[in-house]
Design a protein around this motif. Structure first.
Motif, mmCIF file in Angstrom:
data_model
loop_
_atom_site.group_PDB
_atom_site.id
_atom_site.type_symbol
_atom_site.label_atom_id
_atom_site.label_comp_id
_atom_site.label_asym_id
_atom_site.label_seq_id
_atom_site.Cartn_x
_atom_site.Cartn_y
_atom_site.Cartn_z
ATOM 1 N N ASP A 135 50.290 0.116 -17.351
ATOM 2 C CA ASP A 135 50.936 1.263 -18.014
ATOM 3 C C ASP A 135 52.300 1.542 -17.391
ATOM 4 O OD1 ASP A 135 48.706 1.708 -19.665
ATOM 5 O OD2 ASP A 135 47.719 2.872 -18.106
ATOM 6 N N ASP A 136 52.373 1.417 -16.081
ATOM 7 C CA ASP A 136 53.643 1.667 -15.397
ATOM 8 C C ASP A 136 54.719 0.693 -15.868
ATOM 9 O OD1 ASP A 136 52.375 3.659 -13.987
ATOM 10 O OD2 ASP A 136 52.048 2.432 -12.192
ATOM 11 N N ASP A 137 54.358 -0.563 -16.050
ATOM 12 C CA ASP A 137 55.328 -1.553 -16.521
ATOM 13 C C ASP A 137 55.787 -1.242 -17.939
ATOM 14 O OD1 ASP A 137 55.327 -2.921 -14.178
ATOM 15 O OD2 ASP A 137 54.375 -4.730 -14.916
ATOM 16 N N LEU A 138 54.863 -0.787 -18.789
ATOM 17 C CA LEU A 138 55.252 -0.443 -20.155
ATOM 18 C C LEU A 138 56.223 0.731 -20.169
ATOM 19 C CD1 LEU A 138 53.103 -2.477 -21.004
ATOM 20 C CD2 LEU A 138 52.326 -0.842 -22.727
ATOM 21 N N ARG A 139 56.022 1.694 -19.294
ATOM 22 C CA ARG A 139 56.959 2.817 -19.214
ATOM 23 C C ARG A 139 58.328 2.349 -18.711
ATOM 24 N NH1 ARG A 139 52.219 5.848 -18.114
ATOM 25 N NH2 ARG A 139 52.272 5.351 -15.887
ATOM 26 N N GLU A 140 58.334 1.373 -17.795
ATOM 27 C CA GLU A 140 59.600 0.824 -17.317
ATOM 28 C C GLU A 140 60.347 0.119 -18.457
ATOM 29 O OE1 GLU A 140 61.183 -2.678 -14.309
ATOM 30 O OE2 GLU A 140 59.251 -1.732 -13.878
ATOM 31 N N ILE A 141 59.602 -0.616 -19.301
ATOM 32 C CA ILE A 141 60.232 -1.283 -20.445
ATOM 33 C C ILE A 141 60.779 -0.243 -21.421
ATOM 34 C CG2 ILE A 141 59.807 -2.783 -22.442
ATOM 35 C CD1 ILE A 141 57.662 -4.199 -20.722
ATOM 36 N N ALA A 142 59.985 0.799 -21.681
ATOM 37 C CA ALA A 142 60.423 1.853 -22.599
ATOM 38 C C ALA A 142 61.713 2.504 -22.103
ATOM 39 C CB ALA A 142 59.322 2.897 -22.753
ATOM 40 N N GLN A 143 61.787 2.764 -20.805
ATOM 41 C CA GLN A 143 62.981 3.374 -20.244
ATOM 42 C C GLN A 143 64.199 2.467 -20.430
ATOM 43 O OE1 GLN A 143 62.661 4.256 -16.073
ATOM 44 N NE2 GLN A 143 64.437 5.624 -16.083
ATOM 45 N N ALA A 144 63.982 1.145 -20.253
ATOM 46 C CA ALA A 144 65.084 0.197 -20.447
ATOM 47 C C ALA A 144 65.555 0.184 -21.894
ATOM 48 C CB ALA A 144 64.647 -1.203 -20.026
ATOM 49 N N LEU A 145 64.642 0.494 -22.818
ATOM 50 C CA LEU A 145 64.980 0.515 -24.240
ATOM 51 C C LEU A 145 65.499 1.879 -24.692
ATOM 52 C CD1 LEU A 145 61.861 -1.453 -25.560
ATOM 53 C CD2 LEU A 145 64.210 -2.303 -25.445
ATOM 54 N N GLY A 146 65.515 2.843 -23.808
ATOM 55 C CA GLY A 146 66.023 4.170 -24.149
ATOM 56 C C GLY A 146 65.043 5.022 -24.912
ATOM 57 N N THR A 147 63.754 4.856 -24.653
ATOM 58 C CA THR A 147 62.740 5.651 -25.337
ATOM 59 C C THR A 147 61.662 6.030 -24.337
ATOM 60 O OG1 THR A 147 61.172 5.716 -27.195
ATOM 61 C CG2 THR A 147 61.398 3.623 -26.014
ATOM 62 N N TRP A 148 60.731 6.853 -24.769
ATOM 63 C CA TRP A 148 59.602 7.202 -23.909
ATOM 64 C C TRP A 148 58.274 6.758 -24.505
ATOM 65 C CZ3 TRP A 148 55.926 10.441 -26.027
ATOM 66 C CH2 TRP A 148 56.314 11.150 -27.184
ATOM 67 N N ARG A 149 58.302 6.306 -25.737
ATOM 68 C CA ARG A 149 57.062 5.893 -26.408
ATOM 69 C C ARG A 149 56.708 4.442 -26.060
ATOM 70 N NH1 ARG A 149 55.233 9.240 -30.495
ATOM 71 N NH2 ARG A 149 56.693 10.866 -31.171
ATOM 72 N N THR A 150 55.448 4.204 -25.766
ATOM 73 C CA THR A 150 54.943 2.851 -25.528
ATOM 74 C C THR A 150 53.940 2.500 -26.622
ATOM 75 O OG1 THR A 150 53.202 3.715 -24.073
ATOM 76 C CG2 THR A 150 55.272 3.017 -23.030
ATOM 77 N N PRO A 151 53.634 1.227 -26.818
ATOM 78 C CA PRO A 151 52.739 0.827 -27.922
ATOM 79 C C PRO A 151 51.358 1.475 -27.820
ATOM 80 C CG PRO A 151 53.911 -1.071 -27.058
ATOM 81 C CD PRO A 151 54.170 0.057 -26.109
ATOM 82 N N TYR A 152 50.743 1.620 -28.963
ATOM 83 C CA TYR A 152 49.383 2.161 -29.044
ATOM 84 C C TYR A 152 48.358 1.030 -29.059
ATOM 85 C CZ TYR A 152 45.413 4.880 -30.790
ATOM 86 O OH TYR A 152 44.183 5.475 -30.936
ATOM 87 N N VAL A 153 48.716 -0.056 -29.726
ATOM 88 C CA VAL A 153 47.826 -1.225 -29.820
ATOM 89 C C VAL A 153 48.629 -2.480 -29.494
ATOM 90 C CG1 VAL A 153 46.347 -2.624 -31.310
ATOM 91 C CG2 VAL A 153 46.362 -0.143 -31.571
ATOM 92 N N LEU A 154 48.030 -3.394 -28.736
ATOM 93 C CA LEU A 154 48.643 -4.687 -28.408
ATOM 94 C C LEU A 154 47.685 -5.794 -28.849
ATOM 95 C CD1 LEU A 154 49.948 -3.810 -24.825
ATOM 96 C CD2 LEU A 154 51.337 -4.083 -26.900
ATOM 97 N N PRO A 155 48.024 -6.511 -29.926
ATOM 98 C CA PRO A 155 47.104 -7.514 -30.471
ATOM 99 C C PRO A 155 47.307 -8.894 -29.830
ATOM 100 C CG PRO A 155 48.986 -7.271 -31.920
ATOM 101 C CD PRO A 155 49.212 -6.322 -30.767
ATOM 102 N N HIS A 156 46.538 -9.871 -30.341
ATOM 103 C CA HIS A 156 46.721 -11.298 -30.023
ATOM 104 C C HIS A 156 46.518 -11.616 -28.544
ATOM 105 C CE1 HIS A 156 48.197 -11.273 -34.048
ATOM 106 N NE2 HIS A 156 49.341 -10.689 -33.739
ATOM 107 N N LEU A 157 45.502 -11.000 -27.948
ATOM 108 C CA LEU A 157 45.117 -11.347 -26.584
ATOM 109 C C LEU A 157 43.917 -12.286 -26.637
ATOM 110 C CD1 LEU A 157 45.363 -7.836 -24.882
ATOM 111 C CD2 LEU A 157 47.170 -9.529 -25.258
ATOM 112 N N ARG A 158 43.670 -12.969 -25.541
ATOM 113 C CA ARG A 158 42.538 -13.889 -25.516
ATOM 114 C C ARG A 158 42.147 -14.185 -24.072
ATOM 115 N NH1 ARG A 158 47.064 -16.788 -25.720
ATOM 116 N NH2 ARG A 158 47.118 -18.900 -24.836
#
Length: 691
Positions: A625-648
């Motif tokens: 979760d911390d990494d996703l917030r870091e990515i969001a900050q780099a993109l200029g937003t605070w929202r992170t994804p709700y669902v992440l598909p295509h895992l295995r």
């Protein structure tokens, strides 16, 4: 006759105590030591004397003497490396086509040598034979240190030395990575030593020990030989520490450094701690008067084209009369011209068409992740830094509900026979070998193991590689970054070079990376072209990049993404039954597609791993979760994804927790008591909407 206690002497000092049966010979009583027969006097043998030899018919025994010396071919002298070379039997030297290897093998034990070791020239074999020769000549195995670049290399070197000696003496040689040697010094000499997980801090702390603690220097004066591998990649603070080691050992301690400047693919860092120097480790060794020796013969391949890359292309890599751009272009042209096949753009890669032992090399981590995702339906393995260690699943299968501290061999074998199903047995050692490994790390005796000791060892941050899979996954072709396959090789290599026209004016490293990739091949090299999509990474090195329609692709499956608490913890599952159901799922479905991560309110909006029926199988760690917030900050937003598909999951591994691990408090039974559980080999290059 019964065994007797024997004192082994060399140079007027005792170097070993052994037990041996006494043999009667024509020269009197004798015992065997290091494959030779030595005369016994007052229950002692003296290695400064002469061993007893069999005659040609093998019927009688006599003692060698100066009147009847071996023929000249029996000894190779090395005038340039001193006047007291090791006396190595010619049959040991005949296997070396390369004069450089033979010269190294017979060099004086106190020689300080910088060995130029191009790829495929038998460096590891020569290094191991060098150590074995030193031991046969009387060096104390406990006083030989080998500094290896990776844990995989440590494992290979130890096995080869054991094979060369055919004795237990190999186990006494101290073989470890530089970081492991550093921690060993700290824990042995500093009461304040704390294993923080930061390798750089550990190196800096060890450097301070060298300056502040005179006992460290006294201890290192005992060393008899130091072998350093991959010297070209030891940079910054690690180079400073290596030089401190060399300066601290005694003048009679030999040092052998193996290096190839054409394979230096870890750029020098200027920001390392004090003690770093602007000159490279190799330059400083030359300034200290190290003798130079070169290995010339390429053993890795018999292909004339590949040999030309190994030898002729290497000259372009090292040619300082050319500009960086010229070197890059020449090396690229050579590799393409001499390759056995062209396989086109990376988008056309189909793993189903490749042999299971193929090695597919790419420059960028994102390319590996993307190709893996596109070939999700084909069994394959991954080889990259930052992935979790993979203790074999037989450990969890046997011990997941073990609450006893001591396990007998009989009990272990009964558990093995009832629990090791085909899917686990396929990539497991035999029952006998598995028991032997456990005894090595936690044996009370040959028939009993102490589970606390077993967990202490295998529960380390970097478990012993004997218990681990070398790759992420167990079957199929290997997808790897070039950096992660340094020192490895394969019969068939598919190398994807950066797009045509991409130049790297800022350093030579990219040119050397291409060369390293091409020289992994033994029989066949195919060359293709990667894409030009760049990616960035978080502070934890998680790869991500912008995708179409405002989405972001990001890596899932790094070392700390899914931990024990997320697999059988009270914070992840409502009860023990739900955790057990998830564990059984991974056991029964080690390879599975169609997984996804989804935020759940009941988990305080952490991501749970769900199957296609919405059953919870685990929970991703807070660090994700911390990494996703870091990515969001780099993109200029605070929202992170709700669902992440295509895992295995591409397999399963064991997680082993040490008896004092605080995480145990959060786990359900039986895992809280046992410390063993299953974990998926989770991976994905998923996409999600930020903002």
């Amino acid at each position: 006759m019964p065994d007797v206690n024997v004192t082994v002497k060399k140079g007027g000092r005792i170097i070993d105590q052994i037990q041996r049966p006494v043999r009667e010979t024509a020269s009197g009583q004798a015992v065997t030591y290091r494959r030779q027969l030595w005369p016994l006097s007052n229950n002692s043998i003296d290695l400064d004397g002469h061993p007893i030899e069999f005659d040609k018919a093998g019927r009688s025994l006599r003692q060698a003497n100066h009147v009847d010396p071996p023929p000249p071919s029996k000894v190779i002298t090395v005038p340039s490396l001193g006047t007291s070379p090791l006396s190595i039997a010619s049959e040991l030297l005949e296997e070396f086509v390369d004069d450089g290897q033979a010269e190294l093998l017979s060099a004086p034990s106190a020689a300080r040598i910088l060995v130029d070791a191009p790829p495929g020239t038998g460096k590891t074999h020569a290094a191991c034979q060098r150590v074995a020769a030193l031991i046969r000549e009387g060096a104390n195995p406990n006083r030989i240190w080998i500094v290896s670049f990776t844990r995989t290399a440590v494992f290979e070197v130890r096995n080869r030395i054991a094979s060369a000696l055919e004795s237990a003496e190999a186990a006494s040689v101290r073989i470890a990575t530089l970081d492991s040697h550093a921690w060993s010094m700290q824990s042995g000499f500093s009461a304040d030593a704390v294993l923080t997980g930061s390798h750089d801090k550990s190196i800096d702390d060890t450097l301070r020990l060298f300056r502040d603690n005179p006992e460290v220097a006294d201890y290192l004066q005992r060393l008899e030989h130091l072998v350093i591998d991959e010297g070209q990649d030891i940079v910054g603070a690690r180079a400073a520490l290596t030089l401190a080691f060399i300066d601290a050992v005694g003048p009679d301690c030999g040092v052998t450094v193996f290096a190839d400047e054409a394979q230096a693919i870890y750029a020098f860092s200027e920001e390392d701690s004090e003690g770093s120097s602007s000159s490279t480790l190799l330059e400083q060794l030359r300034s200290k008067g190290f003798n130079s020796l070169k290995l010339n013969h390429v053993y890795r391949t018999q292909s004339p084209k590949l040999r030309s890359i190994f030898v002729d292309t290497r000259k372009h890599v090292l040619d300082r009369s050319l500009t960086v751009k010229q070197r890059s272009e020449l090396v690229r042209e050579d590799i393409i011209r001499l390759a056995d096949a062209s396989v086109g753009p990376i988008a056309e890669l189909k793993l189903a068409d490749l042999a299971a032992d193929s090695l597919v090399l790419m420059r960028r981590r994102a390319d590996v992740l993307e190709r893996s995702a596109w070939n999700a339906g084909v069994l394959h393995r991954l080889r990259m830094s930052g992935l979790p260690p993979c203790p074999r699943p037989w450990l969890a299968a046997i011990f997941c509900d073990c609450r006893e501290q001591f396990i007998s061999r009989v009990a272990f074998e009964a558990l093995w026979d009832s629990r090791i199903v085909d899917t686990i047995a396929r990539n497991s050692p035999s029952k006998q070998v598995a028991w032997k490994l456990l005894v090595e790390v936690g044996g009370q005796d040959a028939e009993t193991i102490d589970m606390n000791r077993v967990r202490e060892v295998i529960g380390r941050t970097n478990p012993p590689i004997l218990f681990c899979s070398p790759d992420f996954g167990d079957e199929g072709p290997i997808l790897s970054t070039i950096h992660a396959s340094k020192g490895r090789e394969a019969a068939k290599v598919y190398l994807y070079l950066p797009p045509t026209g991409e130049t790297f004016e800022e350093s030579d490293e990219e040119t050397r990376v291409m060369f390293v990739g091409a020289t992994r091949a033994r029989e066949m090299l195919a060359v293709g072209e990667s894409n030009n999509q760049y990616a960035t990474s978080t502070l934890s090195q998680r790869v991500w990049r912008r995708a179409r329609k405002g989405k972001v692709q990001l890596e899932v499956g790094r070392r700390n993404d899914i931990l024990a608490s997320g697999l059988v913890g009270r914070s992840a599952f409502p009860n023990q039954s739900a955790a057990m159901k998830a564990q059984l799922y991974w056991l029964e479905n080690p390879v599975c597609n169609g997984l996804r991560a989804k935020k759940e309110e009941s988990l305080q909006w952490h991501f749970s791993i769900l199957d296609d029926e919405n059953e919870r199988l685990g929970v991703l760690d807070q660090s994700f979760d911390d990494d996703l917030r870091e990515i969001a900050q780099a993109l200029g937003t605070w929202r992170t994804p709700y669902v992440l598909p295509h895992l295995r999951s591409i397999g399963i591994r064991s997680i082993v927790l040490r008896p004092d691990d605080p995480v145990l408090e959060d786990l359900y039974e039986p895992w809280r008591s046992s410390g063993f559980l299953f974990a998926p080999l989770l991976t994905g290059f998923t996409s999600g909407k930020f903002g």
